[in-house]
Design a protein around this motif. Structure first.
Motif, short mmCIF file in Angstrom:
data_model
loop_
_atom_site.label_atom_id
_atom_site.label_comp_id
_atom_site.label_asym_id
_atom_site.label_seq_id
_atom_site.Cartn_x
_atom_site.Cartn_y
_atom_site.Cartn_z
N ASN A 159 5.48 14.94 11.81
CA ASN A 159 4.30 15.35 12.56
C ASN A 159 3.54 14.12 13.04
OD1 ASN A 159 4.69 18.17 12.27
ND2 ASN A 159 3.83 18.09 10.19
N LYS A 160 3.34 14.04 14.33
CA LYS A 160 2.68 12.88 14.94
C LYS A 160 1.41 13.32 15.67
CE LYS A 160 6.23 10.16 13.92
NZ LYS A 160 6.15 9.02 13.00
N PRO A 161 0.40 12.44 15.73
CA PRO A 161 0.30 11.15 15.05
C PRO A 161 0.10 11.33 13.56
CG PRO A 161 -1.76 11.66 16.15
CD PRO A 161 -0.80 12.74 16.54
N ASN A 162 0.42 10.28 12.81
CA ASN A 162 0.23 10.34 11.36
C ASN A 162 -0.29 9.00 10.86
OD1 ASN A 162 2.47 8.57 11.05
ND2 ASN A 162 3.90 10.28 10.88
N GLN A 163 -0.21 8.77 9.56
CA GLN A 163 -0.79 7.58 8.96
C GLN A 163 -0.22 6.27 9.49
OE1 GLN A 163 0.56 10.23 7.43
NE2 GLN A 163 1.79 9.70 5.64
N PHE A 164 0.99 6.31 10.04
CA PHE A 164 1.58 5.10 10.59
C PHE A 164 1.02 4.75 11.97
CE2 PHE A 164 4.68 6.05 7.31
CZ PHE A 164 4.88 4.79 6.77
N LEU A 171 0.85 -1.19 0.00
CA LEU A 171 0.00 0.00 0.00
C LEU A 171 0.88 1.24 0.00
CD1 LEU A 171 -2.67 1.59 0.35
CD2 LEU A 171 -2.37 1.34 2.83
N LEU A 172 0.69 2.09 -0.99
CA LEU A 172 1.36 3.39 -1.03
C LEU A 172 0.38 4.44 -0.54
CD1 LEU A 172 3.96 4.93 -1.92
CD2 LEU A 172 2.74 5.43 -4.06
N PHE A 173 0.74 5.14 0.51
CA PHE A 173 -0.10 6.20 1.09
C PHE A 173 0.54 7.54 0.73
CE2 PHE A 173 -1.71 9.20 4.07
CZ PHE A 173 -2.94 8.73 4.53
N ILE A 174 -0.22 8.36 0.00
CA ILE A 174 0.28 9.67 -0.46
C ILE A 174 -0.45 10.76 0.32
CG2 ILE A 174 0.77 11.11 -2.45
CD1 ILE A 174 0.33 8.70 -4.24
N SER A 175 0.29 11.54 1.07
CA SER A 175 -0.31 12.50 2.00
C SER A 175 -0.54 13.86 1.34
CB SER A 175 0.56 12.65 3.25
OG SER A 175 1.87 13.00 2.89
N GLY A 176 -1.14 14.76 2.11
CA GLY A 176 -1.66 16.01 1.57
C GLY A 176 -0.71 17.19 1.62
N THR A 177 -1.26 18.36 1.41
CA THR A 177 -0.49 19.60 1.38
C THR A 177 0.31 19.77 2.67
OG1 THR A 177 -2.19 20.63 -0.01
CG2 THR A 177 -0.68 22.11 1.15
N GLY A 178 1.61 19.99 2.51
CA GLY A 178 2.47 20.22 3.67
C GLY A 178 2.80 18.97 4.46
N GLY A 179 2.47 17.78 3.93
CA GLY A 179 2.68 16.54 4.68
C GLY A 179 4.13 16.33 5.08
N VAL A 231 -3.56 4.90 -1.69
CA VAL A 231 -4.47 5.81 -1.01
C VAL A 231 -3.88 7.21 -1.14
CG1 VAL A 231 -5.47 6.54 1.19
CG2 VAL A 231 -5.31 4.10 0.64
N GLY A 232 -4.64 8.13 -1.73
CA GLY A 232 -4.20 9.52 -1.85
C GLY A 232 -5.18 10.41 -1.11
N VAL A 233 -4.66 11.23 -0.20
CA VAL A 233 -5.49 12.07 0.65
C VAL A 233 -5.26 13.54 0.31
CG1 VAL A 233 -6.03 12.73 3.03
CG2 VAL A 233 -5.45 10.36 2.50
N TYR A 249 5.69 8.71 2.48
CA TYR A 249 6.92 9.45 2.25
C TYR A 249 6.66 10.95 2.30
CZ TYR A 249 5.00 9.90 -2.50
OH TYR A 249 4.19 10.18 -3.58
N ASP A 250 7.75 11.70 2.48
CA ASP A 250 7.70 13.16 2.35
C ASP A 250 7.89 13.50 0.88
OD1 ASP A 250 7.47 13.38 5.11
OD2 ASP A 250 9.61 13.79 5.42
N GLN A 251 6.91 14.16 0.29
CA GLN A 251 7.02 14.49 -1.12
C GLN A 251 8.07 15.58 -1.36
OE1 GLN A 251 3.22 14.20 -3.38
NE2 GLN A 251 2.28 14.34 -1.36
N ARG A 252 8.52 15.69 -2.58
CA ARG A 252 9.55 16.68 -2.90
C ARG A 252 9.14 18.06 -2.36
NH1 ARG A 252 10.67 17.67 -8.90
NH2 ARG A 252 10.81 15.40 -9.04
N GLY A 253 10.10 18.75 -1.77
CA GLY A 253 9.83 20.06 -1.20
C GLY A 253 9.37 20.04 0.23
N LEU A 254 9.16 18.84 0.79
CA LEU A 254 8.58 18.74 2.12
C LEU A 254 9.41 17.87 3.05
CD1 LEU A 254 4.85 18.09 1.07
CD2 LEU A 254 5.90 20.29 1.66
#
Length: 265
Positions: A34-39, A22-30, A91-93, A52-57
């Motif tokens: 920052n806890k708690p989170n998807q894990f 499962l690849l979980f793709i988080s939202g703006t500023g993810g 899953v993309g949020v 993962y932290d997307q590029r720039g974040l």
């Protein structure tokens, strides 16, 4: 620190759990710091999950060059490949849902089943809230502006009737513990630039992966009518609403189990 070389960048990721990928793709500023989170939720108990932290974040590289939604999608596909995943549930949020749309369109063979949560197609289908227009708002001012939009039940009448809950919500929403880090502001800005140009509307009919579109009934960032249009454009997509706003996955405890059930079919 787990990182992967992805499209010339170092991308920070975490992995936990066992079972189907499962690849979980988080939202703006993810930012995974920052806890708690998807894990900390049910997903890694049900799947072998990477997020993962997307590029720039976060702890990923933050090149000060224009980013595109295609870049974010290609990063996701390359991260999967780097970990030996040919295919995964996705899953993309919120913003992550926009990336997930581009991922399944650009790399259709990578996605087994897809959940698009509190997100938008852009273009004629309707855009998400224009965060790039309020980029100048910071901290408490930003939190006060967004709180009644994130959950439309939390209007001024609610704030006056629930002062303690409102104050707590503002403190939580205003927190940005890594704001002073080098590259933080520019990376966030580059993400908002890319987000403003998101538009998959005319291509959504190409999606072949079984798709669940999910959202909160009181979300003003990705409103229900936008999710309805999104689902209507994806062949065979299911649509479900839950009791909550933009954070419905936290507010309604039936939401994530419903997503897990869909992904396990």
């Amino acid at each position: 620190m787990p990182t992967a070389a992805v499209n010339g960048l170092s991308i920070y990721f975490e992995r936990a759990g066992a079972g189907e990928p499962l690849l979980f793709i988080s939202g703006t500023g993810g930012d995974l710091r920052n806890k708690p989170n998807q894990f900390d939720g049910p997903f890694p108990k049900a799947f072998d999950m990477i997020s993962y932290d997307q590029r720039g974040l976060g702890r990923s590289d933050k090149p000060d060059v224009p980013y595109s939604m295609a870049d974010y999608a290609d990063d996701a596909a390359a991260l999967m490949a780097s970990q030996g995943w040919a295919r995964a549930n996705v899953v993309g949020v919120s913003f992550g849902g926009m990336v997930a749309q581009e991922l399944v369109l650009r790399h259709p063979g990578r996605v087994r089943r897809l959940v698009l949560a509190c997100t938008s197609p852009g273009g004629a289908g309707g855009a998400s809230f224009p965060f790039h227009e309020i980029e100048h708002l910071k901290g408490e001012a930003r939190a006060k502006y967004l709180t009644p939009i994130s959950d439309t039940r939390r209007d001024m009448a609610w704030a006056k009737a629930n002062p303690e809950a409102y104050a707590k919500a503002i403190v939580l929403a205003a927190a940005d513990p890594f704001a002073d880090e080098p590259g933080h502001a520019q990376g966030a800005h580059r993400q908002l630039e890319a987000r403003a140009g998101h538009d998959t509307w005319d291509r959504l009919g190409q999606i072949k992966a079984p798709t669940l579109v999910a959202g909160g009934r009181y979300d003003g960032i990705a409103p229900p009518q936008t999710l309805e249009r999104l689902a209507s454009q994806i062949p065979g997509a299911e649509l479900r609403f839950f009791e909550g706003g933009h954070l419905f996955m936290i507010q309604d405890r039936t939401a994530t189990p419903a997503m897990i059930e869909f992904l396990r079919r």
